[in-house]
Scaffold this motif. Sequence first.
Motif, short mmCIF file in Angstrom:
data_model
loop_
_atom_site.label_atom_id
_atom_site.label_comp_id
_atom_site.label_asym_id
_atom_site.label_seq_id
_atom_site.Cartn_x
_atom_site.Cartn_y
_atom_site.Cartn_z
N ASP A 1 -9.31 -1.32 -57.24
CA ASP A 1 -8.10 -1.79 -56.70
C ASP A 1 -7.53 -1.35 -55.42
O ASP A 1 -7.01 -1.91 -54.67
CB ASP A 1 -7.46 -0.81 -57.87
N MET A 2 -7.87 -0.68 -54.55
CA MET A 2 -7.54 0.14 -53.99
C MET A 2 -8.71 -1.19 -52.71
O MET A 2 -8.08 -1.71 -51.58
CB MET A 2 -7.97 1.64 -53.46
N TRP A 3 -9.68 -1.20 -53.00
CA TRP A 3 -10.82 -2.73 -52.06
C TRP A 3 -10.49 -4.11 -52.41
O TRP A 3 -10.35 -4.48 -51.07
CB TRP A 3 -11.90 -2.21 -53.36
N LYS B 1 -11.63 -6.46 -49.50
CA LYS B 1 -11.93 -7.53 -49.89
C LYS B 1 -10.79 -8.60 -49.48
O LYS B 1 -11.36 -9.86 -48.67
CB LYS B 1 -10.94 -8.08 -51.71
N PRO B 2 -9.81 -8.96 -49.01
CA PRO B 2 -8.83 -10.37 -48.51
C PRO B 2 -9.69 -10.38 -46.70
O PRO B 2 -9.48 -11.49 -46.69
CB PRO B 2 -7.53 -9.45 -48.20
N ARG C 1 -16.35 -7.19 -58.49
CA ARG C 1 -15.09 -7.84 -57.31
C ARG C 1 -16.15 -8.44 -55.71
O ARG C 1 -15.01 -9.06 -54.91
CB ARG C 1 -14.55 -6.71 -57.25
N MET C 2 -17.16 -8.19 -55.86
CA MET C 2 -18.01 -8.61 -54.59
C MET C 2 -18.02 -10.48 -54.99
O MET C 2 -18.29 -10.93 -53.86
CB MET C 2 -19.05 -7.69 -54.59
N LYS D 1 -13.55 -11.49 -46.80
CA LYS D 1 -13.73 -12.98 -47.42
C LYS D 1 -12.31 -13.90 -46.10
O LYS D 1 -13.17 -15.37 -45.76
CB LYS D 1 -12.65 -13.54 -48.67
N GLU D 2 -11.67 -13.62 -44.69
CA GLU D 2 -11.54 -14.06 -44.01
C GLU D 2 -12.69 -14.35 -43.04
O GLU D 2 -12.62 -15.48 -42.21
CB GLU D 2 -10.48 -13.16 -43.33
N ILE D 3 -13.54 -12.71 -42.85
CA ILE D 3 -14.58 -12.83 -41.75
C ILE D 3 -15.30 -14.13 -42.64
O ILE D 3 -15.94 -14.55 -41.44
CB ILE D 3 -15.18 -11.42 -41.75
#
Length: 72
Positions: free
Chosen positions: A8-10, A15-16, A47-48, A19-21
Amino acid sequence: MGGQLPPDMWEHWSKPYIKEIVDLVKKRCPETPIVLYINRNGGLLERMKDTGVDVIGLDWTVDIGRWKKKIG
Protein backbone atom coordinates in the motif's frame (compact mmCIF):
# COMPACT_ATOMS: atom_id res chain seq x y z
CA MET A 1 14.45 0.02 -2.32
CA GLY A 2 10.81 -0.07 -3.47
CA GLY A 3 10.59 -3.74 -2.58
CA GLN A 4 11.17 -2.80 1.06
CA LEU A 5 7.87 -0.90 1.16
CA PRO A 6 4.58 -2.56 2.06
CA PRO A 7 2.38 -2.78 -1.06
CA ASP A 8 0.00 0.00 0.00
CA MET A 9 2.88 2.39 0.66
CA TRP A 10 4.47 1.45 -2.69
CA GLU A 11 1.16 2.27 -4.41
CA HIS A 12 1.17 5.70 -2.77
CA TRP A 13 4.85 6.68 -2.72
CA SER A 14 6.41 4.94 -5.72
CA LYS A 15 3.93 3.86 -8.35
CA PRO A 16 2.58 7.31 -9.34
CA TYR A 17 6.10 8.60 -9.92
CA ILE A 18 7.14 5.51 -11.84
CA LYS A 19 4.09 5.92 -14.09
CA GLU A 20 4.88 9.61 -14.58
CA ILE A 21 8.45 8.83 -15.64
CA VAL A 22 7.33 5.99 -17.93
CA ASP A 23 4.72 8.21 -19.60
CA LEU A 24 7.28 10.96 -20.18
CA VAL A 25 9.87 8.60 -21.67
CA LYS A 26 7.27 6.93 -23.90
CA LYS A 27 6.10 10.33 -25.13
CA ARG A 28 9.59 11.58 -25.95
CA CYS A 29 11.17 8.28 -27.03
CA PRO A 30 8.33 5.92 -28.00
CA GLU A 31 10.66 3.26 -29.41
CA THR A 32 12.66 2.93 -26.20
CA PRO A 33 11.78 -0.22 -24.26
CA ILE A 34 11.39 0.37 -20.53
CA VAL A 35 12.30 -2.23 -17.92
CA LEU A 36 11.14 -1.92 -14.32
CA TYR A 37 13.21 -3.78 -11.77
CA ILE A 38 12.56 -3.59 -8.05
CA ASN A 39 14.69 -5.65 -5.73
CA ARG A 40 12.56 -8.01 -3.60
CA ASN A 41 9.57 -7.34 -5.84
CA GLY A 42 7.62 -10.57 -5.28
CA GLY A 43 4.91 -8.82 -3.30
CA LEU A 44 4.54 -6.05 -5.85
CA LEU A 45 4.43 -7.87 -9.19
CA GLU A 46 0.69 -7.61 -9.73
CA ARG A 47 0.80 -3.93 -8.83
CA MET A 48 3.71 -3.34 -11.24
CA LYS A 49 1.70 -4.57 -14.26
CA ASP A 50 -0.10 -1.30 -14.97
CA THR A 51 2.89 1.03 -14.70
CA GLY A 52 3.22 1.09 -18.50
CA VAL A 53 6.62 -0.58 -18.66
CA ASP A 54 7.48 -3.09 -21.37
CA VAL A 55 9.28 -5.58 -19.13
CA ILE A 56 9.18 -6.37 -15.43
CA GLY A 57 12.47 -7.68 -14.11
CA LEU A 58 12.34 -10.40 -11.48
CA ASP A 59 14.76 -10.96 -8.65
CA TRP A 60 16.00 -14.29 -7.30
CA THR A 61 13.16 -14.60 -4.78
CA VAL A 62 10.48 -14.94 -7.48
CA ASP A 63 9.37 -18.26 -8.97
CA ILE A 64 9.45 -17.36 -12.68
CA GLY A 65 7.06 -20.09 -13.80
CA ARG A 66 4.44 -19.18 -11.22
CA TRP A 67 4.51 -15.47 -12.00
CA LYS A 68 4.58 -15.93 -15.76
CA LYS A 69 1.26 -17.76 -15.47
CA LYS A 70 -0.10 -15.09 -13.14
CA ILE A 71 0.93 -11.87 -14.91
CA GLY A 72 1.78 -12.99 -18.43
